[in-house]
Motif scaffolding. Structure first.
Motif, mmCIF file in Angstrom:
data_model
loop_
_atom_site.group_PDB
_atom_site.id
_atom_site.type_symbol
_atom_site.label_atom_id
_atom_site.label_comp_id
_atom_site.label_asym_id
_atom_site.label_seq_id
_atom_site.Cartn_x
_atom_site.Cartn_y
_atom_site.Cartn_z
ATOM 1 N N SER A 89 25.162 -0.322 32.696
ATOM 2 C CA SER A 89 25.839 0.726 31.926
ATOM 3 C C SER A 89 27.246 0.312 31.512
ATOM 4 O O SER A 89 27.795 0.861 30.558
ATOM 5 N N HIS A 90 27.841 -0.650 32.219
ATOM 6 C CA HIS A 90 29.198 -1.083 31.856
ATOM 7 C C HIS A 90 29.223 -1.804 30.513
ATOM 8 O O HIS A 90 30.272 -1.880 29.874
ATOM 9 N N ALA A 91 28.078 -2.338 30.097
ATOM 10 C CA ALA A 91 28.022 -3.021 28.809
ATOM 11 C C ALA A 91 28.300 -2.063 27.660
ATOM 12 O O ALA A 91 28.790 -2.469 26.605
ATOM 13 N N TYR A 92 28.008 -0.766 27.845
ATOM 14 C CA TYR A 92 28.282 0.216 26.798
ATOM 15 C C TYR A 92 29.784 0.395 26.578
ATOM 16 O O TYR A 92 30.205 0.931 25.549
ATOM 17 N N LEU A 93 30.595 -0.026 27.543
ATOM 18 C CA LEU A 93 32.046 0.064 27.419
ATOM 19 C C LEU A 93 32.652 -1.231 26.886
ATOM 20 O O LEU A 93 33.869 -1.362 26.815
ATOM 21 N N GLY A 94 31.801 -2.188 26.536
ATOM 22 C CA GLY A 94 32.299 -3.487 26.095
ATOM 23 C C GLY A 94 32.772 -4.344 27.248
ATOM 24 O O GLY A 94 33.557 -5.276 27.055
ATOM 25 N N LEU A 95 32.280 -4.041 28.451
ATOM 26 C CA LEU A 95 32.691 -4.764 29.654
ATOM 27 C C LEU A 95 31.492 -5.446 30.290
ATOM 28 O O LEU A 95 30.340 -5.150 29.975
ATOM 29 N N SER A 96 31.762 -6.340 31.214
ATOM 30 C CA SER A 96 30.696 -7.079 31.867
ATOM 31 C C SER A 96 30.087 -6.283 33.013
ATOM 32 O O SER A 96 30.813 -5.646 33.787
ATOM 33 N N PRO A 97 28.754 -6.310 33.148
ATOM 34 C CA PRO A 97 28.124 -5.719 34.319
ATOM 35 C C PRO A 97 28.403 -6.500 35.604
ATOM 36 O O PRO A 97 28.008 -6.045 36.688
ATOM 37 N N GLY A 98 29.046 -7.648 35.474
ATOM 38 C CA GLY A 98 29.386 -8.456 36.638
ATOM 39 C C GLY A 98 30.654 -7.977 37.308
ATOM 40 O O GLY A 98 30.760 -6.835 37.748
ATOM 41 N N LEU A 99 31.655 -8.840 37.374
ATOM 42 C CA LEU A 99 32.894 -8.489 38.067
ATOM 43 C C LEU A 99 33.620 -7.316 37.426
ATOM 44 O O LEU A 99 34.291 -6.545 38.120
ATOM 45 N N ASP A 100 33.486 -7.145 36.107
ATOM 46 C CA ASP A 100 34.138 -5.994 35.461
ATOM 47 C C ASP A 100 33.652 -4.680 36.056
ATOM 48 O O ASP A 100 34.422 -3.728 36.208
ATOM 49 N N PHE A 101 32.368 -4.597 36.384
ATOM 50 C CA PHE A 101 31.815 -3.360 36.941
ATOM 51 C C PHE A 101 32.506 -2.979 38.238
ATOM 52 O O PHE A 101 32.665 -1.791 38.547
ATOM 53 N N GLU A 102 32.942 -3.977 39.003
ATOM 54 C CA GLU A 102 33.600 -3.738 40.287
ATOM 55 C C GLU A 102 35.104 -3.586 40.171
ATOM 56 O O GLU A 102 35.738 -2.994 41.059
ATOM 57 N N THR A 103 35.696 -4.128 39.112
ATOM 58 C CA THR A 103 37.162 -4.227 39.046
ATOM 59 C C THR A 103 37.792 -3.497 37.871
ATOM 60 O O THR A 103 39.000 -3.255 37.887
ATOM 61 N N ARG A 104 37.026 -3.156 36.854
ATOM 62 C CA ARG A 104 37.561 -2.427 35.702
ATOM 63 C C ARG A 104 36.882 -1.063 35.650
ATOM 64 O O ARG A 104 35.821 -0.895 35.045
ATOM 65 N N LEU A 105 37.506 -0.123 36.313
ATOM 66 C CA LEU A 105 36.924 1.192 36.517
ATOM 67 C C LEU A 105 37.494 2.194 35.524
ATOM 68 O O LEU A 105 38.560 1.982 34.950
ATOM 69 N N VAL A 106 36.777 3.295 35.364
ATOM 70 C CA VAL A 106 37.220 4.371 34.483
ATOM 71 C C VAL A 106 37.184 5.671 35.274
ATOM 72 O O VAL A 106 36.142 6.040 35.829
ATOM 73 N N ALA A 107 38.328 6.348 35.351
ATOM 74 C CA ALA A 107 38.411 7.656 35.997
ATOM 75 C C ALA A 107 38.449 8.737 34.926
ATOM 76 O O ALA A 107 38.997 8.536 33.839
ATOM 77 N N ARG A 108 37.894 9.904 35.259
ATOM 78 C CA ARG A 108 37.810 11.008 34.294
ATOM 79 C C ARG A 108 38.471 12.248 34.903
ATOM 80 O O ARG A 108 37.792 13.195 35.317
ATOM 81 N N PRO A 109 39.800 12.263 34.964
ATOM 82 C CA PRO A 109 40.501 13.348 35.663
ATOM 83 C C PRO A 109 40.308 14.723 35.046
ATOM 84 O O PRO A 109 40.501 15.738 35.722
ATOM 85 N N GLU A 110 39.932 14.788 33.773
ATOM 86 C CA GLU A 110 39.696 16.079 33.145
ATOM 87 C C GLU A 110 38.278 16.593 33.387
ATOM 88 O O GLU A 110 37.916 17.681 32.914
ATOM 89 N N ALA A 111 37.475 15.837 34.111
ATOM 90 C CA ALA A 111 36.077 16.226 34.329
ATOM 91 C C ALA A 111 35.928 17.616 34.935
ATOM 92 O O ALA A 111 35.073 18.389 34.491
ATOM 93 N N PRO A 112 36.742 18.016 35.940
ATOM 94 C CA PRO A 112 36.558 19.354 36.511
ATOM 95 C C PRO A 112 36.763 20.476 35.496
ATOM 96 O O PRO A 112 35.996 21.452 35.477
ATOM 97 N N SER A 113 37.769 20.361 34.643
ATOM 98 C CA SER A 113 38.011 21.420 33.662
ATOM 99 C C SER A 113 36.926 21.426 32.593
ATOM 100 O O SER A 113 36.510 22.497 32.109
ATOM 101 N N VAL A 114 36.439 20.249 32.216
ATOM 102 C CA VAL A 114 35.346 20.187 31.239
ATOM 103 C C VAL A 114 34.074 20.755 31.857
ATOM 104 O O VAL A 114 33.314 21.477 31.192
ATOM 105 N N LEU A 115 33.839 20.450 33.126
ATOM 106 C CA LEU A 115 32.674 21.004 33.822
ATOM 107 C C LEU A 115 32.737 22.529 33.856
ATOM 108 O O LEU A 115 31.734 23.204 33.587
#
Length: 358
Positions: A89-115
Motif C-alpha cells: 500500500s505504500h506504493a500508492y504514496l510514491g514510496l517503497s514498500p521496503g524500508l520506506d514502509f518502516e521509516t516514512r510514516l504518515v500520521a492523520r491527526p484530524e482523523a478523530p474529527s473526520v470520523l
C-alpha cells in the motif's frame, strides 16, 4: 538533499532493501562511492509526515472478511514486520514498500474529527469498525500523536462497536476507555503473536513488543474485562508453524477467550522482501519454506483468490487447519464470540451554525 540521495546505516529494521514502488517510472540505486566508511554513515531514522484526510472510514466488499469498514490512523508502520501484507500500500504514496514502509510514516491527526463527522451523517448505518487490519494503530508514534485514543473516544461517546488488532503494548494506556466499552459489549481486541522465540521475533518484527510482552498485554486486557483473541498470524511454514499449539496455549493462559490463525501471505513486493530476509537469516530452510507456500497456492508464491488467500489449499494447509481445530478444542478456545452491540449507537451531534431549539 533528499534522503533518497544519501546513504544511511540501517539499524533495527527488517527490510533489507528499498526498491521503488511499482508505480514509479524511475528507480534510484544507492552506490558506495568509497568515500564514507559504513560506520560513519548517519543512521536511518523514522520520519513522520502529516495528512489531512477527507474521510477516514474505508469500506470493503470482501466476502472473506468479517467486517465491511475500517479505519487507519497511520500509513506505514514502524514495527517493521518483514512479512506485513500491507507493505504494497505504500506504493500508492510514491514510496517503497521496503524500508520506506518502516521509516516514512504518515500520521492523520484530524482523523478523530473526520470520523465524528462521518458518524454524524444522516446516511450512516452502524456496523462494527475494524482498526489495525492494515497498519498497527498502537505503533510507537501513537505515543506522540494519540490519534488512536482520540478515535476511541469518539467511538465510545457514540456507542459504536469496534474491533482492534494490534501488537502494540501501548494499548494498555487506553484500558480506561476499553474496559468501559467492553462492559457495554462494544469492543473486541486481537493480539497477534507470531512466535514465542524472542530472537526470531526481533529479526522479523524488530520494533514490535517481544512475545512475552504481548502475552502480558493479553493478561492486562483480560483482567480489565476486555474480550481478547490470540492471533497466531501469520504462520510461516517450517519456521513458526511448529509453535502453533504453544502459541495458542500461551494465549489461553494469559486470558485469551478466542483464537484465530492466518498463513503467511506474500502479495506483490512482500514476496521478494521475505525471500531476501529468509536468505539472510534462515538460508538452511528458505527453499523449503517457499516450496510449502507454493504448494498451498497452486504453484504460485501467492494467490489472492477470496477464501484461499488467508490459508491456502492442499495437504499442508489442511494439516495446519486440523492442528488448529484440535488445539482450540483442547484449550477451550473454540467458543464462538457473540455479536457486538449496535443498538447503543447514537450519532454524534453535527456542528451547525444554528442553535438547537430543544
Amino acid at each position: 538533499m533528499d534522503r533518497e540521495d544519501r546513504r544511511f546505516r540501517v539499524v533495527g529494521r527488517a527490510a533489507g532493501s528499498n526498491h521503488a514502488g511499482r508505480f514509479e517510472r524511475h528507480a534510484r540505486v544507492q552506490v558506495d562511492d568509497g568515500w564514507t566508511p559504513e560506520d560513519d554513515l548517519p543512521v536511518l531514522r523514522t520520519h513522520t509526515a502529516i495528512e489531512v484526510p477527507r474521510k477516514v472510514i474505508t469500506y470493503n466488499t470482501s466476502p472473506d472478511l468479517p467486517f465491511d469498514r475500517s479505519i487507519n490512523p497511520y500509513r506505514g508502520c514502524e514495527h517493521g514486520c518483514v512479512y506485513c501484507f500491507a507493505r504494497p500500500s505504500h506504493a500508492y504514496l510514491g514510496l517503497s514498500p521496503g524500508l520506506d514502509f518502516e521509516t516514512r510514516l504518515v500520521a492523520r491527526p484530524e482523523a478523530p474529527s473526520v470520523l465524528k463527522r462521518e458518524l454524524a451523517a444522516k446516511s450512516y448505518r452502524v456496523a462494527p469498525i475494524a482498526i489495525g487490519t492494515n497498519t498497527d494503530p498502537y505503533q510507537p508514534i501513537e505515543r506522540e500523536h494519540g490519534i488512536m485514543r482520540a478515535c476511541l473516544e469518539v467511538l465510545s461517546d457514540a456507542g459504536h462497536p469496534v474491533a482492534i488488532v494490534t501488537k502494540g503494548a501501548l494499548i494498555e494506556r487506553d484500558l480506561d476507555i476499553l474496559s468501559d466499552m467492553a462492559a457495554r459489549e462494544l469492543v473486541r481486541v486481537g493480539i497477534s503473536v507470531t512466535t514465542l522465540d524472542a530472537r526470531l521475533s526481533r529479526l522479523m518484527e524488530p520494533r514490535a513488543p517481544a512475545p512475552q510482552r504481548r502475552l502480558r498485554v493479553i493478561r492486562a486486557l483480560s483482567d480489565a474485562g476486555v474480550p481478547v483473541r490470540i492471533m497466531a498470524s501469520p504462520l510461516i511454514p517450517a519456521l513458526t508453524d511448529p509453535e502453533l499449539e504453544a502459541i495458542l496455549a500461551a494465549g489461553r493462559d494469559a486470558g485469551a477467550r478466542h483464537a484465530s490463525w492466518i498463513m503467511l501471505r506474500l502479495p506483490r513486493e512482500v514476496s521478494p522482501l521475505v525471500q531476501d530476509w529468509l536468505a539472510t537469516h534462515y538460508p538452511d530452510r528458505a527453499d523449503r519454506i517457499m516450496a510449502r507456500l507454493r504448494e498451498m497456492h497452486g504453484g504460485k508464491e501467492y494467490d489472492a483468490t477470496w477464501h484461499r488467500r488467508m490459508r491456502g489449499e492442499g495437504p499442508y494447509a489442511e494439516i495446519i487447519a486440523r492442528r488448529f481445530d484440535v488445539a482450540i478444542r483442547r484449550l477451550g478456545l473454540d467458543l464462538r464470540s457473540g455479536p457486538m452491540r449496535c443498538d447503543l449507537f447514537r450519532p454524534p451531534s453535527r456542528d451547525t451554525a444554528q442553535l438547537s431549539l430543544f
